[in-house]
Design a protein around this motif. Structure first.
Motif, PDB file in Angstrom:
ATOM      1  N   ARG A 111       0.578  -1.188  -0.261  1.00  0.00           N
ATOM      2  CA  ARG A 111      -0.247   0.208  -0.345  1.00  0.00           C
ATOM      3  C   ARG A 111       0.317   1.131   0.004  1.00  0.00           C
ATOM      4  O   ARG A 111       0.360   2.634  -1.044  1.00  0.00           O
ATOM      5  N   TYR A 112       1.574   1.329   1.047  1.00  0.00           N
ATOM      6  CA  TYR A 112       2.632   2.011   0.796  1.00  0.00           C
ATOM      7  C   TYR A 112       4.180   1.934   0.740  1.00  0.00           C
ATOM      8  O   TYR A 112       4.295   1.061   1.774  1.00  0.00           O
ATOM      9  N   SER A 113       5.147   3.448  -0.030  1.00  0.00           N
ATOM     10  CA  SER A 113       6.703   2.739   0.195  1.00  0.00           C
ATOM     11  C   SER A 113       6.933   4.255   0.978  1.00  0.00           C
ATOM     12  O   SER A 113       6.692   5.091   0.752  1.00  0.00           O
ATOM     13  N   ILE A 114       7.854   3.790   1.447  1.00  0.00           N
ATOM     14  CA  ILE A 114       9.248   4.592   2.670  1.00  0.00           C
ATOM     15  C   ILE A 114      10.260   4.309   2.542  1.00  0.00           C
ATOM     16  O   ILE A 114      11.101   3.462   3.440  1.00  0.00           O
ATOM     17  N   LEU A 115      10.629   5.927   1.727  1.00  0.00           N
ATOM     18  CA  LEU A 115      12.183   5.805   1.573  1.00  0.00           C
ATOM     19  C   LEU A 115      12.916   6.796   2.383  1.00  0.00           C
ATOM     20  O   LEU A 115      12.450   7.232   1.867  1.00  0.00           O
ATOM     21  N   ARG A 116      14.417   6.130   2.737  1.00  0.00           N
ATOM     22  CA  ARG A 116      15.428   6.881   2.985  1.00  0.00           C
ATOM     23  C   ARG A 116      16.695   6.803   2.336  1.00  0.00           C
ATOM     24  O   ARG A 116      17.063   6.000   1.583  1.00  0.00           O
ATOM     25  N   GLY A 117      17.008   8.216   2.202  1.00  0.00           N
ATOM     26  CA  GLY A 117      18.210   8.643   1.295  1.00  0.00           C
ATOM     27  C   GLY A 117      19.576   7.591   2.631  1.00  0.00           C
ATOM     28  O   GLY A 117      19.701   9.288   3.600  1.00  0.00           O
ATOM     29  N   VAL A 118      19.987   7.371   1.790  1.00  0.00           N
ATOM     30  CA  VAL A 118      21.373   7.453   3.712  1.00  0.00           C
ATOM     31  C   VAL A 118      22.441   6.845   2.653  1.00  0.00           C
ATOM     32  O   VAL A 118      23.367   7.895   3.778  1.00  0.00           O
ATOM     33  N   GLU A 119      22.790   7.203   1.516  1.00  0.00           N
ATOM     34  CA  GLU A 119      24.620   7.659   0.960  1.00  0.00           C
ATOM     35  C   GLU A 119      23.633   8.189  -0.558  1.00  0.00           C
ATOM     36  O   GLU A 119      23.021   7.489  -1.540  1.00  0.00           O
ATOM     37  N   ILE A 120      24.039   9.523  -1.123  1.00  0.00           N
ATOM     38  CA  ILE A 120      23.201  10.377  -1.802  1.00  0.00           C
ATOM     39  C   ILE A 120      24.453  10.939  -2.522  1.00  0.00           C
ATOM     40  O   ILE A 120      25.263  11.478  -2.089  1.00  0.00           O
ATOM     41  N   PRO A 121      25.108  10.733  -4.203  1.00  0.00           N
ATOM     42  CA  PRO A 121      25.623  10.997  -5.102  1.00  0.00           C
ATOM     43  C   PRO A 121      25.380  12.706  -5.297  1.00  0.00           C
ATOM     44  O   PRO A 121      24.277  13.398  -4.646  1.00  0.00           O
ATOM     45  N   SER A 122      26.322  13.256  -5.178  1.00  0.00           N
ATOM     46  CA  SER A 122      27.051  15.164  -4.763  1.00  0.00           C
ATOM     47  C   SER A 122      26.178  15.674  -6.189  1.00  0.00           C
ATOM     48  O   SER A 122      25.168  16.630  -5.783  1.00  0.00           O
ATOM     49  N   ILE A 123      25.985  14.990  -7.446  1.00  0.00           N
ATOM     50  CA  ILE A 123      24.824  15.358  -8.390  1.00  0.00           C
ATOM     51  C   ILE A 123      24.340  13.824  -9.622  1.00  0.00           C
ATOM     52  O   ILE A 123      24.733  13.021  -9.054  1.00  0.00           O
ATOM     53  N   GLY A 124      23.204  14.338  -9.483  1.00  0.00           N
ATOM     54  CA  GLY A 124      22.173  13.096 -10.102  1.00  0.00           C
ATOM     55  C   GLY A 124      21.935  12.468  -9.224  1.00  0.00           C
ATOM     56  O   GLY A 124      21.552  12.592  -7.933  1.00  0.00           O
TER      57      GLY A 124
END
Length: 298
Positions: A111-124
């Motif tokens: 029903r729901y998705s809950i997504l967390r950013g742990v390591e994110i590129p500086s671009i893109g």
């Protein structure tokens, strides 16, 4: 219980998506604030929250439970020491750069998705979501009538998650990743029959249920299916029907998985790690009340 001040809802696109400001997401968030978030989610389908750095795997899962029972991925084991976290690590081949609704290869769709950013590129590394209700209403009347009659076969045979998991187990020792877990994953292939148009359980809106797990339409050849799919899917992904999010580390996004498709843009070179929890579930029903059903599990 964490008491919040008045929250701010800022729309990010014309047809879906809103940023929620002034809120700290915790497992014990107060009921009034949670109610505001759920109301906003119902209206905007995708909600974006910045600066949720305080969340770890445990509190991520506990917060997700406020939206329903944890939904464990049918084929890929949860991240170690968690109950239901599904990790997407670009170094392990986990790039979900196909349009899809999560886990439609089984009858009970999250029903729901809950997504967390742990390591994110500086671009893109942005993610794009699309509104599958307005995609349906955009169809010409004749196409709406056709779509309401169609049934699609969904399968995980080429699931992006499978490649990530296989890559991961190749790099781990036998004690951590047992032969049993490898065998369980590799031998399970699902095929499920879903209506192409289903009624949303909350409001009865008609949505297109398509995406990358679709293999073929019942009664049509593979070539015919591909042609019909392209026509219908193009209504889902046209730019007017989408919202795009530029991730930062510590962001958390909640979306109505039944009402949307999404695409993770693979335009980065640095490592990208996001962790997802899905909650609750629903068996889609078409306009005549016929439910999705499992064709095979092998």
């Amino acid at each position: 219980m964490t008491i919040q001040s008045k929250i701010e809802i800022v729309r990010k696109a014309g047809r879906l998506g809103a940023e929620v400001r002034g809120v700290k997401l915790t497992p014990d968030i107060d009921n009034e604030t949670l109610s505001q978030i759920k109301e906003a989610l119902s209206e905007h389908l995708v909600l974006f929250f910045r600066n949720q750095h305080h969340l770890d795997d445990a509190t991520h899962e506990e917060f997700a439970k406020r939206f329903g029972e944890l939904y464990v991925h049918p084929t890929v084991p949860a991240k170690e020491k968690t109950a239901a976290i599904f990790e997407l690590d670009s170094q392990e081949g986990a790039k979900a750069n196909t349009w899809h609704t999560d886990v439609t290869f089984v009858p009970e769709v999250p029903r729901y998705s809950i997504l967390r950013g742990v390591e994110i590129p500086s671009i893109g590394g942005d993610t794009v979501w699309a509104n599958t209700h307005t995609a349906f209403t955009d169809l010409p009347e004749e196409l709406r009538e056709l779509a309401e009659k169609l049934w699609a076969i969904h399968s995980n045979k080429y699931d992006y998650a499978s490649y990530a998991y296989i890559n991961r187990i190749k790099d781990r020792d036998a004690e951590k990743w047992s032969e049993h877990r490898r065998n369980v994953f590799s031998r399970i292939e699902y095929e499920t029959r879903h209506p192409v148009v289903f009624l949303h359980p909350e409001n009865g809106n008609k949505h297109l249920l398509l995406g990358g797990f679709v293999r073929q339409f019942e009664g049509y050849t593979t070539a015919e299916s591909a042609a019909i799919y392209e026509i219908l899917q193009n209504y889902v992904t046209r730019l007017e029907n989408t919202v795009r999010w530029n991730w930062q580390k510590g962001d958390l996004v909640i979306w109505d998985n039944l009402a949307t498709q999404h695409y993770a843009i693979a335009d980065y070179d640095e490592r990208r790690i996001v962790r997802r929890v899905t909650v609750s579930k629903n068996i889609p029903k078409n306009v005549n009340g016929e439910e999705s059903s499992l064709i095979s599990k092998k």
